[in-house]
Write an enzyme that holds these catalytic residues in place. Structure first.
Site, mmCIF file in Angstrom:
data_model
loop_
_atom_site.group_PDB
_atom_site.id
_atom_site.type_symbol
_atom_site.label_atom_id
_atom_site.label_comp_id
_atom_site.label_asym_id
_atom_site.label_seq_id
_atom_site.Cartn_x
_atom_site.Cartn_y
_atom_site.Cartn_z
ATOM 1 N N ASP A 121 0.873 -1.161 0.000
ATOM 2 C CA ASP A 121 0.000 0.000 0.000
ATOM 3 C C ASP A 121 0.920 1.223 0.000
ATOM 4 O O ASP A 121 2.092 1.122 0.363
ATOM 5 C CB ASP A 121 -0.878 -0.036 1.258
ATOM 6 C CG ASP A 121 -1.826 1.141 1.342
ATOM 7 O OD1 ASP A 121 -2.313 1.570 0.278
ATOM 8 O OD2 ASP A 121 -2.068 1.635 2.451
ATOM 9 N N THR A 132 0.043 5.023 1.025
ATOM 10 C CA THR A 132 -0.083 5.957 2.143
ATOM 11 C C THR A 132 0.017 5.225 3.473
ATOM 12 O O THR A 132 -0.726 4.277 3.719
ATOM 13 C CB THR A 132 -1.423 6.712 2.058
ATOM 14 O OG1 THR A 132 -1.542 7.256 0.740
ATOM 15 C CG2 THR A 132 -1.491 7.822 3.079
ATOM 16 N N ASP A 161 -4.586 6.114 -4.277
ATOM 17 C CA ASP A 161 -4.247 7.493 -4.615
ATOM 18 C C ASP A 161 -4.217 7.703 -6.128
ATOM 19 O O ASP A 161 -4.340 6.771 -6.924
ATOM 20 C CB ASP A 161 -2.891 7.848 -3.993
ATOM 21 C CG ASP A 161 -2.766 9.331 -3.712
ATOM 22 O OD1 ASP A 161 -3.588 10.102 -4.236
ATOM 23 O OD2 ASP A 161 -1.850 9.721 -2.970
ATOM 24 N N ALA A 220 -5.971 -0.309 6.882
ATOM 25 C CA ALA A 220 -7.195 0.478 6.722
ATOM 26 C C ALA A 220 -8.102 -0.099 5.641
ATOM 27 O O ALA A 220 -9.227 -0.493 5.920
ATOM 28 C CB ALA A 220 -6.831 1.918 6.390
#
Length: 1240
Positions: A487, A489, A740, A874
């Site tokens: 991932d 971020t 993103d 997340a």
């Protein structure tokens, strides 16, 4: 003949299964009963271990509708079998949602669900419903589909959002609740902790312990009490440890689930009454009231009135509070069928914590129960923990095959023993005991414990570096990882974002960038008002809480957020639950001494106060969020929008979007900035507060005016580049999977070294079919700062899988694909034949939804990659769980979905995990090979001794198995991991060339030297058949004649003899030599000399064995039942031991490590290297090449295709001149098969 009826249940889901129906058969049952009695219960055990045999041997086929017993088999690669008993239930109707209006049931009494009540339900119209339970899920027979179906909840009815408001918002009457409870049962996630007795029985019935029990009984019959006692002691400790661990896990899970599982709730009845009830009584369709002070949700429910602030860390791993809004009741959105995944922003999930509710005067915050019990999201998570899938790892499958080979060897020994004993007229009892004994020798009883030791040690080492593991078996899998998805971020980059600046748009063009948004001149601007109000922040215990990006954006304005109390809310009309306003210092200080100016200041501040009337939360699918606000004193409302720049611009009036929008956005994203766009719209004055609450977001989020851009800086973590370089050097491919922006992701990929400076990035932009136009893929070649060649220059795929070759020219051109989530969806649906080719060269996946991340992991696994996933927990839960090794950087409760959790918040944990995984994998191979050799060496010794009707003594077995084998097996696993990752990966299979050659050469070596000494001792001048009167140590007395050549009565087993003593000495040294030979160090583990316990054990055992061999001690000789042999023969044995050890080392190091491994068994590691012409190769390289070719031909490996699919795809692409497509070309769906592309 009637065809066997087979049906598929849970079709298309992860737990898809085939199901067959059976009914009991009397004559089969009688036959099995007789077999059980005759076999002494062994047949019963076999049928217990093999459910399909158990069902087929006692039942006959029948239709599913009439079945008494059901046989289930999973459709995945594991093909697991289960059996389930069918039950019958009486109910007035056949489905839980067959009737929604119970006026026809008005005569039925209300009351709790009971047998009597069921009987009353069944009166008049009574239907028999067949069902069975499997893994805490009930499956009911459906006459329409002629199959078993499981009922999840309200979603089964395919009800629209508007229908939930109109038909399900008033609640259920008691009779209907009771009826639905018949199908859905109690609303509880029942983790029942089994009793110790049940766990003990299940553990003891393990085939391994049954085999040990058989061995102990056999050894007791032979009077081998000491060794039998030692094995029983080990087994008891092993069983006790296992029971403690399992019981502890059950208790922990039970406590975690039960902590908040039963609460009191307020339930709305059909006649607007509100009743208190226990949460266990809830059924789908119930309407519950969410209290103002919040609650732990006991079920999955959809919000129909009000707003909630929820902490979903239990499910998502993200501790940031999430705002849940009510389900749309009008507009386009309301016509959609309710789907829990699509409408998760309106759904309160079981186990999540509702922190507080946003309520309005006279209205309750209510939610409709959608799912209960194990059907809930939390229930599914608990089910996955209670019933995990088996670990799919080749090592364990090969281990069973290897054990079967040992059983085959034991079978040969079994037959050999019987034939030899019959020929020598040995008594029947001795024949049975000795022939069975050979089986217990060949299959090592301590193997599972020894194999587990290495994993336990690796788990401890991981814990020391801050990596916690909930699935230890997966540590070995980490040793095989050849691809890791990251991932972006919070994983590759810093978690927090810093505001770099803002760039406002005025009059259709951009103003110069500004560094601060809190300037006094901007207070009254719509831009700052949007920054201050368009967020989902809330105050919890006086502290601002919410998404980190929202927090950073709001704090940059310097504004203040206020949330009125319940009393205050009732005073205002219209109600504004949340107010934001600028601080007092916005008015110039010069005015503060003037009373008139102070009054103006207060009114000015008041006029800047903005009340947030309605929120449309951020949706990752829509990539935007919006709010409806009213500025104090104004009659109209405003809408503010923020989100992905491309999305926001598409929702704005074109003349308000600056012409340089695309260029400006690209310039920021290329530099790695995260860009968010803002927009504003003034709403009509006639819109009332109540009307706004029912409007769909599509009506609000249109015809906006573009306000400008917020530029956020997301710094790359300090460790990222170094770790990615280390993984690249180690032959491990890395991918970025992020939500993103595409250009930001590419920029970060370049900055952190995932895409190197000289490498080309090709964006695959796919568009779905529209009207009559087919789906298309547009290939955009991004600008490359280091590009020196022409854009249309042909490029060769740079496979990460190839061996690291320092001779490879640095200027060699390579490429990477970059794919957006939208393009990924189009390509997987309309270009399935290109998916594997694209995935092979893709490095950047941007704008990926959580389920797309999981889908990507599955595709990578389908082409035989061993996939690791590293995320912050997340949006990565699904992918973390699906990957072979998921590493969560979040320490929250949701890390239960991930096998590994790191306490360090950067990716430095990944190489640590892979190094430990490789070390653990090599340790497993070493231990397995050692235990196999130990069995074979002992088998050879016993087989040779059987030929003279002898055997090893009880204490000899005890010394070998306890003092040598257990100590060595447990200490050889202690080698720590090697300090760096190398490009070569350890083998994944026991049934592989190098490992089989290693084992076979050592077996042949041990066989040769044992047969050699067995024959040599019989050729010695002093040799005779040993008797108690023999004294070979004193050679002069060997001329004495003895009256008998047979053993005396006290040694009826013929243990003491020269052959036994010789073989005992030689075999004891062989155990140690193979242990040292197999205990490999570099390149995956630290050298064995750094493993002090192992080295001390080996030195101590060598010293002891040499001492008792060269300097006999009568007490030790008597204990071990060895006889005295001449000193010359002892010296000869020492020489043979040294030669044996030297041959073992030479074979392992010279033949296996140098010749076979380096020249023949490279697997797929050299397939994609650039070929070198003989003219340019050095003489040494040419010799190596010809040597490799000859040995490959010798071992039938010439031109053998790669075993893994992605390598086959890579070889196909090397021969494909049209791949990748050229710059600025388009590939159409109907042409994709032949790669026909058209230039733009």
């Amino acid at each position: 003949m009637k065809t066997r009826e087979v049906k598929i249940i849970n079709k298309g889901l992860e737990d898809e299964m085939e199901v067959w129906g059976y009914r009991p058969c009397l004559w089969k049952t009688i036959l099995v009963g007789v077999g059980v009695v005759c076999s002494g219960g062994l047949l019963l055990l076999l049928l217990y271990w093999l459910p399909e045999w158990g069902v087929k041997s006692t039942c006959t086929h029948t239709s599913l509708r009439e079945a008494h017993t059901l046989l289930l088999r999973t459709t995945d690669e594991f093909r697991q079998w289960f059996r389930a008993k069918a039950h019958v239930m009486l109910a007035p109707w056949k489905k839980p949602f067959d009737i929604l209006d119970l006026s026809a049931m008005a005569q039925l009494p209300n009351g709790d669900h009971s047998e009597e009540h069921c009987g009353k339900f069944a009166q008049g119209r009574s239907a028999q419903i067949h069902f069975f339970t499997h893994h805490s899920t009930k499956y009911y027979w459906d006459d329409e589909t002629q199959n078993f179906e499981s009922y999840k909840g309200l979603e089964d009815v395919k009800v629209s959002c508007a229908e939930i408001h109109s038909e399900h918002s008033s609640g259920l009457c008691t009779a209907l609740q009771d009826y639905r409870r018949l199908f859905f049962g109690e609303n509880e996630i029942a983790v029942r902790v089994p009793s110790l007795f049940k766990l003990l029985i299940k553990e003891v019935l393990n085939p391994f312990y049954i085999f040990q029990l058989f061995s102990v009984i056999l050894w007791s019959a032979e009077d081998y009490y000491y060794y039998a006692t030692a094995i029983v002691f080990m087994s008891v400790i092993s069983i006790a440890t296992s029971l403690y661990t399992i019981k502890k896990q059950y208790v922990m899970l039970h406590d975690m689930v039960a902590a908040h599982s039963v609460v009191r709730v307020s339930v709305c009845k059909g006649n607007k009454d509100i009743a208190e009830a226990m949460s266990t009584e809830l059924v789908p369709g119930d309407v519950i009231i969410i209290p103002a002070n919040g609650m732990i949700m006991p079920c999955d429910a959809v919000l129909i009135h009000g707003t909630c602030i929820v902490n979903e860390s239990m499910l998502t791993g993200e501790s940031v509070p999430v705002t849940k809004t009510s389900l749309p009741s009008s507009g386009e959105d309301s016509a959609m069928s309710y789907n829990m995944e699509e409408h998760k922003r309106h759904t309160l999930f079981c186990g999540t914590h509702v922190i507080q509710t946003r309520f309005y005067t006279g209205e309750l915050v209510t939610a409709v129960v959608v799912r209960t019990g194990f059907s809930t999201e939390k229930g599914q998570l608990v089910r996955s923990i209670l019933y995990p899938k088996p670990t799919d790892f080749k090592l364990y499958r090969d281990a069973y095959l290897f054990l079967l080979c040992l059983v085959g060897v034991a079978g040969i020994g079994f037959i050999y023993t019987i034939v030899l004993s019959v020929m020598n007229q040995v008594p029947a009892k001795t024949i049975i005991i000795e022939s069975l004994d050979i089986i217990t020798i060949t299959v090592p009883p301590a193997l599972p414990a020894a194999m587990t030791a290495g994993i336990v040690y690796a788990q401890r080492r991981l814990k020391r570096v801050g990596i916690f593991c909930i699935s230890p078996q997966r540590i070995n899998m980490c040793g095989q990882l050849n691809l890791v998805c990251f991932d972006k971020t919070g994983t590759l980059t810093e978690d927090g974002l810093d505001l770099w600046g803002i760039q406002r748009a005025e009059g259709g063009s951009f103003s110069p960038p500004e560094s601060k948004a809190a300037e006094q001149s901007l207070v009254s601007s719509a831009f700052v008002a949007c920054m201050a109000s368009c967020h989902s922040l809330t105050k919890i215990e006086g502290e601002l809480s919410g998404d980190p990006l929202d927090l950073k954006m709001f704090s940059a304005t310097g504004w203040i957020l206020e949330e009125p109390t319940e009393e205050e809310t009732a005073l205002h009309n219209p109600i504004m639950p949340t107010v934001v306003r600028p601080p007092k210092h916005v008015v110039p200080e010069a005015n503060q001494n003037n009373p008139l100016a102070q009054n103006m200041e207060l009114s000015q501040i008041s006029s800047f106060e903005i009340g947030i009337v309605r929120q449309f939360p951020f949706s990752s699918a829509l990539q935007r969020m919006s709010v409806v606000v009213r500025r104090l004193g104004e009659k109209h409302m405003d809408a503010y929008l923020k989100g992905a720049p491309e999305i926001v611009a598409s929702l704005c009036k074109q003349h308000t979007v600056p012409q340089s929008f695309t260029e400006t956005l690209e310039s920021y994203t290329r530099q790695g900035f995260r860009v968010i766009a803002l927009a504003h719209r003034q709403l009509e004055s006639k819109l009332s507060w109540h009307k706004v609450q029912s409007l769909s977001r599509d009506l609000i989020e249109t015809n906006m005016e573009f306000l400008g851009l917020i530029i956020m800086q997301n710094k790359i973590k300090q460790e990222t580049a170094g770790v990615l370089h280390e993984l690249r050097q180690a032959n491990i491919r890395t991918l970025m999977v992020t939500g993103d922006n595409m250009l930001t992701a590419i920029s970060v990929a370049r900055d952190c070294g995932m895409v190197r400076a000289h490498e080309q990035v090709i964006i695959a932009d796919a568009v779905p079919p529209k009207d009559l136009n087919p789906a298309t893929i547009m290939w955009h070649y991004t600008e490359n700062p280091a590009q020196t060649a022409k854009d249309n220059q042909s490029v060769e795929i740079n496979l990460e899988e190839k061996a690291f070759d320092k001779r490879q020219p640095l200027q060699e051109q390579s490429y990477h694909f970059a794919v957006s989530g939208k393009a990924f969806a189009v390509i997987t649906e309309h270009f399935p034949q290109l998916v594997q080719k694209l995935i092979l060269g893709a490095t950047v996946f941007a704008r990926m939804a959580p389920d797309q991340k999981t889908q990507l992991v599955e595709i990578l696994q389908s082409i035989d990659y061993t996939v690791g996933m590293c995320g912050d927990g997340a949006n990565d839960c699904g992918a973390l769980k699906r990957a072979h090794s998921g590493i969560s950087l979040s320490e929250l409760e949701a890390s239960v979905a991930s096998p590994f959790t790191s306490t360090t918040s950067n990716i430095s944990c990944v190489p640590n995990l892979i190094r430990e995984g490789r070390a653990a994998l090599i340790t497993s191979f070493c231990v397995f090979k050692f235990m196999a050799l130990y069995s074979i060496i002992q088998y050879l010794s016993v087989t040779l001794l059987y030929s003279i009707l002898s055997n090893l003594g009880d204490f000899q077995f005890l010394f070998i198995d306890i003092a040598i084998i257990l100590i060595i097996a447990f200490t050889m696993s202690l080698n720590p991991a090697w300090k760096e990752l190398v490009w070569r990966r350890p083998p994944s299979s026991l049934i592989s060339g190098p490992l089989l050659c290693s084992v076979l050469t050592q077996i042949l070596t041990c066989l040769f030297f044992q047969v050699l000494v067995f024959l040599l001792v019989r050729q010695q001048s002093w040799y005779e058949i040993w008797t108690p009167q023999s004294d070979a140590c004193n050679v002069s007395s060997s001329s004495l004649s003895h009256s008998s050549n047979v053993s005396s009565p006290h040694d009826h087993k013929n243990i003491k003899n020269y052959e036994n003593t010789t073989l005992f000495y030689i075999s004891s040294f062989q155990y140690l030599s193979v242990a040292i030979v197999f205990s490999k160090g570099k390149p995956f583990r630290q050298p064995s000399y750094k493993n002090w316990p192992f080295m001390l054990s080996c030195i101590g055992l060598y010293t002891f064995l040499l001492f008792i061999m060269l300097c006999p001690v009568p007490a030790i000789d008597n204990f071990l039942e060895i006889v005295c042999v001449p000193h010359d023969w002892r010296v000869t044995l020492v020489v043979i031991v040294v030669v044996n050890a030297a041959v073992s080392f030479m074979l392992e190091i010279l033949i296996l490590d140098i010749i076979l491994w380096r020249l023949v068994f490279r697997g797929n590691q050299g397939v994609n290297r650039p070929s070198e012409s003989p003219a340019t190769a050095t003489p040494q390289e040419a010799n190596s090449h010809w040597g490799s070719s000859f040995l490959s031909w010798l071992f039938c490996r010439r031109n053998k295709p790669p075993m893994v699919r992605y390598m086959n795809v890579a070889l196909e692409l090397q021969d494909d001149p049209d791949w990748p497509s050229g710059p600025s070309t388009v590939t159409y769906a109907n042409d994709a098969q032949s790669h026909i592309s058209a230039a733009l």
